[in-house]
Design a protein around this motif. Structure first.
Motif, short mmCIF file in Angstrom:
data_model
loop_
_atom_site.label_atom_id
_atom_site.label_comp_id
_atom_site.label_asym_id
_atom_site.label_seq_id
_atom_site.Cartn_x
_atom_site.Cartn_y
_atom_site.Cartn_z
N PRO A 184 13.36 -68.61 -79.23
CA PRO A 184 12.05 -69.24 -78.75
C PRO A 184 11.94 -69.36 -77.17
O PRO A 184 11.13 -69.24 -76.49
CB PRO A 184 12.00 -70.53 -79.35
N TYR A 185 13.29 -69.66 -76.31
CA TYR A 185 13.09 -69.94 -75.10
C TYR A 185 13.65 -68.63 -74.15
O TYR A 185 13.84 -68.61 -72.88
CB TYR A 185 14.18 -71.07 -74.70
N TYR A 186 13.83 -67.55 -74.76
CA TYR A 186 14.45 -66.13 -74.19
C TYR A 186 13.42 -65.24 -74.39
O TYR A 186 13.37 -64.68 -75.57
CB TYR A 186 15.80 -65.91 -74.47
N LEU A 187 12.81 -64.57 -73.42
CA LEU A 187 12.00 -63.41 -73.64
C LEU A 187 12.92 -62.33 -73.03
O LEU A 187 13.03 -62.01 -71.61
CB LEU A 187 10.85 -63.35 -72.66
N ASP A 188 13.35 -61.27 -74.14
CA ASP A 188 14.06 -60.40 -73.35
C ASP A 188 13.35 -59.10 -73.14
O ASP A 188 12.55 -58.53 -74.14
CB ASP A 188 15.25 -59.75 -74.63
N VAL A 189 13.41 -58.31 -72.00
CA VAL A 189 12.87 -57.16 -71.69
C VAL A 189 13.90 -56.05 -71.63
O VAL A 189 14.86 -56.08 -70.65
CB VAL A 189 11.91 -57.34 -70.38
N THR A 190 13.98 -54.95 -72.43
CA THR A 190 14.79 -53.96 -72.49
C THR A 190 14.00 -52.67 -72.43
O THR A 190 12.95 -52.63 -72.70
CB THR A 190 15.53 -54.05 -73.60
N SER A 191 14.72 -51.51 -72.24
CA SER A 191 14.19 -50.00 -72.63
C SER A 191 13.66 -50.15 -74.06
O SER A 191 14.18 -50.63 -75.11
CB SER A 191 15.41 -49.04 -72.44
N GLY A 237 16.15 -68.65 -93.46
CA GLY A 237 15.49 -69.82 -93.68
C GLY A 237 14.82 -70.24 -92.67
O GLY A 237 13.78 -70.99 -92.65
N ASN A 238 15.26 -70.19 -91.44
CA ASN A 238 14.92 -70.76 -90.33
C ASN A 238 14.09 -69.81 -89.59
O ASN A 238 13.63 -70.03 -88.35
CB ASN A 238 15.97 -71.07 -89.12
N ALA A 239 13.64 -68.58 -90.07
CA ALA A 239 13.13 -67.58 -89.30
C ALA A 239 11.48 -68.16 -89.39
O ALA A 239 10.99 -68.88 -90.42
CB ALA A 239 13.20 -66.47 -90.12
N GLU A 240 10.63 -67.62 -88.48
CA GLU A 240 9.20 -67.63 -88.66
C GLU A 240 8.65 -67.22 -89.85
O GLU A 240 9.28 -66.09 -90.52
CB GLU A 240 8.65 -67.03 -87.50
N GLU A 241 7.54 -67.33 -90.28
CA GLU A 241 7.06 -66.86 -91.66
C GLU A 241 6.59 -65.70 -91.45
O GLU A 241 6.79 -64.82 -92.44
CB GLU A 241 5.60 -67.93 -92.00
#
Length: 273
Positions: A184-191, A237-241
């Motif tokens: 939730p606190y990391y935005l990963d930018v990749t190819s 189970g801890n994933a977003e809906e």
């Protein structure tokens, strides 16, 4: 009818390990039982490959290890690069500036290094503890020539800023990059070539296992691409809906041994006698 599973590919944080980044005895035992049943096991993560060494040893990983969401795939010895998908050089500086303009801290990963501008910035110490190596402190981060860059991370605990920045990165760079949250606190930018769906494809080719015989398990939106490419997918189970809706099955949370439970209920219990 689902064909017999020959390979399980697991996300790491929020899936294979607990909130405290620990492997449970049940998880280790489940992987050992997969091996006894003739089912191979692989891991992929937004972490750098060397940040998974502490998992590779106790789990006896003998398959390629995909770090940076597939940006770098290394041999099990974590010494030999099998494949790398670098960010387009023209995008690197623009991405860094966009993240900073939205109020996010910026981390840069080359194939072998992790660079941050400030050791005291949020989540730096926590990440160093998690991956078991320290970043290079680079006060000149925005003026440096890095050479090939595999991943840029925007860091913030402000969820509104994160969502706004993720949308802005996707809109500005379009098909040139993949921008997705690994936490939730990391935005990963990749190819665009560095995504977990591509990891499924590469493992399928390298290990000569049809994708229909690969099971994947994860908890974050960036895991959905591997769900889409595999024969069976399992959401934690801890994933977003929305992530749960796109999986074949849903298991318990990472704090309640959801990984181990999933291996037994959805994989091992279905192995032909």
């Amino acid at each position: 009818m689902i064909p017999p599973i020959a390979l399980v590919l697991a996300d790491v944080d929020g899936t294979l390990v607990t909130r405290e980044k620990l492997l449970t005895e049940a998880a280790v035992a489940a992987v050992a039982d997969l091996r006894k049943a003739g089912i191979r096991f692989a891991i992929t993560s937004g972490r750098p490959p060397q940040g998974m060494a502490m998992l590779s040893r106790p789990l006896d990983i003998d398959t390629p290890i995909a770090g940076f969401n597939g940006g770098v795939m290394m041999a099990p010895d974590l010494q030999t690069i099998i494949h790398a998908s670098d960010l387009p050089p023209a995008i690197v500086g623009r991405t860094m500036r966009l993240l900073r303009a939205h109020g996010l801290d910026v981390w840069v990963y080359t194939r072998t290094s992790w660079l941050v501008a400030d050791q005291s910035a949020p989540h730096v110490d926590r990440e160093a503890w998690t991956v078991k190596f320290a970043p290079e402190i680079a006060p000149d981060l925005f003026d440096r020539d890095f050479g090939p860059v595999v991943k840029i991370v925007g860091v913030t605990d402000d969820l509104a800023k994160m969502k706004t920045c993720e949308a802005a990165a996707t809109q500005e760079f379009g098909d040139h990059v993949t921008a997705a949250c690994s936490q939730p606190y990391y935005l990963d930018v990749t190819s665009t070539a560095a995504n977990k769906g591509a990891v499924v494809d590469r493992l399928s080719r390298l290990l000569k296992i049809d994708r229909s015989r690969i099971a994947t398990i994860g908890d974050m939106p960036n895991d959905v691409t591997m769900f889409e490419r595999s024969g069976v997918s399992i959401a934690m189970g801890n994933a977003e809906e929305d992530v749960k809706r796109q999986a074949t099955y849903v298991t318990d949370t990472s704090e309640r041994d959801g990984f181990a439970k999933a291996m037994r209920r959805f994989i091992l219990d279905r192995v032909p006698a």
